[in-house]
Scaffold this motif. Structure first.
Motif, PDB file in Angstrom:
ATOM      1  N   PHE A  37       0.827  -1.200   0.000  1.00  0.00           N
ATOM      2  CA  PHE A  37       0.000   0.000   0.000  1.00  0.00           C
ATOM      3  C   PHE A  37       0.870   1.262   0.000  1.00  0.00           C
ATOM      4  CE2 PHE A  37      -2.854  -3.222   1.800  1.00  0.00           C
ATOM      5  CZ  PHE A  37      -3.949  -3.056   0.976  1.00  0.00           C
ATOM      6  N   PHE A  38       2.005   1.192   0.739  1.00  0.00           N
ATOM      7  CA  PHE A  38       2.926   2.330   0.760  1.00  0.00           C
ATOM      8  C   PHE A  38       3.547   2.535  -0.614  1.00  0.00           C
ATOM      9  CE2 PHE A  38       7.446   3.485   0.975  1.00  0.00           C
ATOM     10  CZ  PHE A  38       7.329   4.794   1.417  1.00  0.00           C
ATOM     11  N   PHE A  39       4.068   1.464  -1.212  1.00  0.00           N
ATOM     12  CA  PHE A  39       4.698   1.578  -2.531  1.00  0.00           C
ATOM     13  C   PHE A  39       3.702   2.069  -3.583  1.00  0.00           C
ATOM     14  CE2 PHE A  39       7.460  -1.955  -0.756  1.00  0.00           C
ATOM     15  CZ  PHE A  39       8.555  -1.134  -0.538  1.00  0.00           C
ATOM     16  N   THR A  40       2.483   1.528  -3.530  1.00  0.00           N
ATOM     17  CA  THR A  40       1.463   1.946  -4.494  1.00  0.00           C
ATOM     18  C   THR A  40       1.114   3.418  -4.306  1.00  0.00           C
ATOM     19  OG1 THR A  40       0.546  -0.298  -4.571  1.00  0.00           O
ATOM     20  CG2 THR A  40      -0.873   1.490  -5.346  1.00  0.00           C
ATOM     21  N   GLY A  41       1.056   3.861  -3.051  1.00  0.00           N
ATOM     22  CA  GLY A  41       0.746   5.258  -2.771  1.00  0.00           C
ATOM     23  C   GLY A  41       1.761   6.208  -3.377  1.00  0.00           C
ATOM     24  N   VAL A  42       3.019   5.778  -3.465  1.00  0.00           N
ATOM     25  CA  VAL A  42       4.053   6.600  -4.096  1.00  0.00           C
ATOM     26  C   VAL A  42       3.921   6.551  -5.615  1.00  0.00           C
ATOM     27  CG1 VAL A  42       6.539   6.868  -4.453  1.00  0.00           C
ATOM     28  CG2 VAL A  42       5.653   6.303  -2.177  1.00  0.00           C
ATOM     29  N   ALA A  43       3.750   5.338  -6.163  1.00  0.00           N
ATOM     30  CA  ALA A  43       3.729   5.170  -7.620  1.00  0.00           C
ATOM     31  C   ALA A  43       2.492   5.780  -8.265  1.00  0.00           C
ATOM     32  CB  ALA A  43       3.823   3.689  -7.966  1.00  0.00           C
ATOM     33  N   ILE A  44       1.363   5.781  -7.542  1.00  0.00           N
ATOM     34  CA  ILE A  44       0.101   6.225  -8.139  1.00  0.00           C
ATOM     35  C   ILE A  44       0.121   7.725  -8.456  1.00  0.00           C
ATOM     36  CG2 ILE A  44      -1.126   6.859  -6.031  1.00  0.00           C
ATOM     37  CD1 ILE A  44      -2.567   4.803  -8.936  1.00  0.00           C
ATOM     38  N   ARG A  45       1.093   8.448  -7.906  1.00  0.00           N
ATOM     39  CA  ARG A  45       1.184   9.879  -8.172  1.00  0.00           C
ATOM     40  C   ARG A  45       1.558  10.164  -9.625  1.00  0.00           C
ATOM     41  NH1 ARG A  45       5.042  11.037  -2.918  1.00  0.00           N
ATOM     42  NH2 ARG A  45       3.524  10.481  -1.295  1.00  0.00           N
ATOM     43  N   GLU A  46       2.258   9.215 -10.247  1.00  0.00           N
ATOM     44  CA  GLU A  46       2.730   9.456 -11.616  1.00  0.00           C
ATOM     45  C   GLU A  46       2.269   8.406 -12.621  1.00  0.00           C
ATOM     46  OE1 GLU A  46       6.774  11.780 -11.794  1.00  0.00           O
ATOM     47  OE2 GLU A  46       7.111   9.876 -10.768  1.00  0.00           O
ATOM     48  N   ALA A 234      11.734   3.514  -7.824  1.00  0.00           N
ATOM     49  CA  ALA A 234      12.137   2.830  -6.584  1.00  0.00           C
ATOM     50  C   ALA A 234      10.935   2.169  -5.922  1.00  0.00           C
ATOM     51  CB  ALA A 234      12.796   3.827  -5.627  1.00  0.00           C
ATOM     52  N   ALA A 235       9.787   2.871  -5.945  1.00  0.00           N
ATOM     53  CA  ALA A 235       8.570   2.296  -5.375  1.00  0.00           C
ATOM     54  C   ALA A 235       8.125   1.072  -6.168  1.00  0.00           C
ATOM     55  CB  ALA A 235       7.459   3.342  -5.347  1.00  0.00           C
ATOM     56  N   GLY A 238      10.272  -1.791  -5.287  1.00  0.00           N
ATOM     57  CA  GLY A 238       9.910  -2.327  -3.980  1.00  0.00           C
ATOM     58  C   GLY A 238       8.679  -3.209  -4.043  1.00  0.00           C
ATOM     59  N   ILE A 239       7.642  -2.736  -4.760  1.00  0.00           N
ATOM     60  CA  ILE A 239       6.410  -3.518  -4.833  1.00  0.00           C
ATOM     61  C   ILE A 239       6.611  -4.784  -5.657  1.00  0.00           C
ATOM     62  CG2 ILE A 239       5.376  -2.448  -6.877  1.00  0.00           C
ATOM     63  CD1 ILE A 239       2.711  -2.463  -5.435  1.00  0.00           C
ATOM     64  N   ALA A 240       7.524  -4.727  -6.636  1.00  0.00           N
ATOM     65  CA  ALA A 240       7.777  -5.905  -7.469  1.00  0.00           C
ATOM     66  C   ALA A 240       8.652  -6.922  -6.748  1.00  0.00           C
ATOM     67  CB  ALA A 240       8.436  -5.486  -8.784  1.00  0.00           C
ATOM     68  N   ALA A 241       9.751  -6.450  -6.140  1.00  0.00           N
ATOM     69  CA  ALA A 241      10.716  -7.367  -5.526  1.00  0.00           C
ATOM     70  C   ALA A 241      10.215  -7.928  -4.202  1.00  0.00           C
ATOM     71  CB  ALA A 241      12.050  -6.650  -5.318  1.00  0.00           C
ATOM     72  N   LEU A 242       9.659  -7.056  -3.360  1.00  0.00           N
ATOM     73  CA  LEU A 242       9.268  -7.480  -2.012  1.00  0.00           C
ATOM     74  C   LEU A 242       7.810  -7.921  -1.942  1.00  0.00           C
ATOM     75  CD1 LEU A 242      11.042  -4.659   0.044  1.00  0.00           C
ATOM     76  CD2 LEU A 242      11.865  -6.976  -0.428  1.00  0.00           C
TER      77      LEU A 242
END
Length: 340
Positions: A37-46, A234-235, A238-242
């Protein structure tokens, strides 16, 4: 690998009561998926949602393929195994990811989380009808209901005010939960086929990326998007690897040993992980509703695990049920499972 493909292992039993190692893996999985949810919250901005979903599975597939090559483990070439990968990817990624992404464009994320937490409830019902070794019991059903109540309490009653509006969006998220339930039962076949958890995770996300590619090309036209900021990449890494690659290795490891019903209890633990991580990392304050929700979830997990009830029965001299359960677990003729 070739030997396992030519000589699939026989169907084996799953644990009705999870071991401490399996509980530890379940908690780790909830942390990995909670972090998404954290990683998605960063990526969804762009990035648009479907592009995020595609990049998530595509990057995870690339990472896992590199890992497989590094350790010298070959991907199966058996046609039936790859058909199963596509079936699993469709049920476990393509359908639920798309339904949830569309649903969350119309309803609050808190409500979506509650609806997604119905996954174990659907899994109990689906597993009861489609397997021989994950039948519904009173304790298991009560545990699922306790856990669902815990999620509602933790998120708070205010989000429930939106029930009844945007009905199609709510049905979409519920449809995703049903798809996850069927995926949990469907995925049991990979252990019978003799496919290791790492290869199963790789095959599933690879098949998902192949299926999602035309959808993304038509819907998002990613070549028209501006180049994302390094923080966004980077986000996504993170969402892909972890939250995807590593998480699905744990997912299929748990599915093979603990069964679909136990595995999908992770949807109860994800809100707990998100709240705890928010407190430890972001300095957010834990409220009374969080502790109350965690207590309900804990009661639900304990009821599904069954050990506390077994001890209570033993202390009151009611040993008949425990004897029957022991006999069922030790008798392979009774404990054989069948898959959809």
């Amino acid at each position: 690998m070739r030997q396992s493909e030519n000589h699939p292992s026989p169907s084996v039993s799953v644990h009705r009561t999870m071991t401490p190692l399996e509980w530890g893996l379940l908690v780790a999985l909830s942390v990995l998926w909670g972090g998404s949810f954290f990683f998605t919250g960063v990526a969804i901005r762009e990035l648009p949602p479907l592009t995020i979903v595609f990049l998530r599975v595509a990057l995870a597939a690339a990472i896992l393929l590199v890992v497989l090559k590094a350790i010298g483990l070959a991907m199966p070439k058996n046609r039936s195994v790859w058909l199963a990968f596509f079936g699993m990817g469709f049920l476990n990624n393509v359908v639920p990811f798309c339904l949830i992404v569309w649903g969350q464009t119309h309803i609050a994320s808190g409500l979506a989380s509650i609806l997604n937490a119905t996954t174990p409830l659907f899994t109990v019902v689906v597993a009861h009808g489609l397997t021989a070794d994950e039948k519904m019991t009173g304790g298991r059903l009560a545990g699922v209901l306790f856990g669902l109540v815990g999620v509602v309490v933790m998120i708070g009653p205010a989000v429930l005010d939106t029930f009844g509006t945007n009905v199609l969006a709510q049905l979409a998220v519920l449809g995703a939960a049903v798809s996850y339930a069927f995926a949990g039962i469907y995925g049991r076949r990979f252990k019978r086929m003799g496919v290791p958890a790492l290869a199963t995770a790789t095959g599933q996300v690879s098949a998902s990326a192949i299926m999602l590619l035309p959808v993304v090309l038509v819907a998002d036209q990613p070549w028209t998007l501006p180049m994302p900021h390094p923080t966004t990449w980077a986000a996504m890494l993170g969402i892909a690897a972890l939250s995807t690659a590593l998480a699905y290795v744990l997912y299929f490891r748990l599915l093979a040993s603990a069964g679909a019903t136990n595995l999908l209890l992770v949807t109860f633990l994800i809100p707990v992980s998100a709240v705890v991580l928010g407190s430890l990392v972001l300095g957010e304050t834990l409220q009374a509703k969080h502790f109350a929700g965690m207590a309900c979830i804990g009661l639900g997990l304990a009821a599904i695990d069954g050990r506390i009830m077994a001890r209570l029965r033993a202390e009151t001299g009611s040993t008949t049920d425990a004897t029957n359960v022991s006999a069922t677990q030790s008798d392979p003729a009774v404990y054989q499972g069948r898959d959809i």
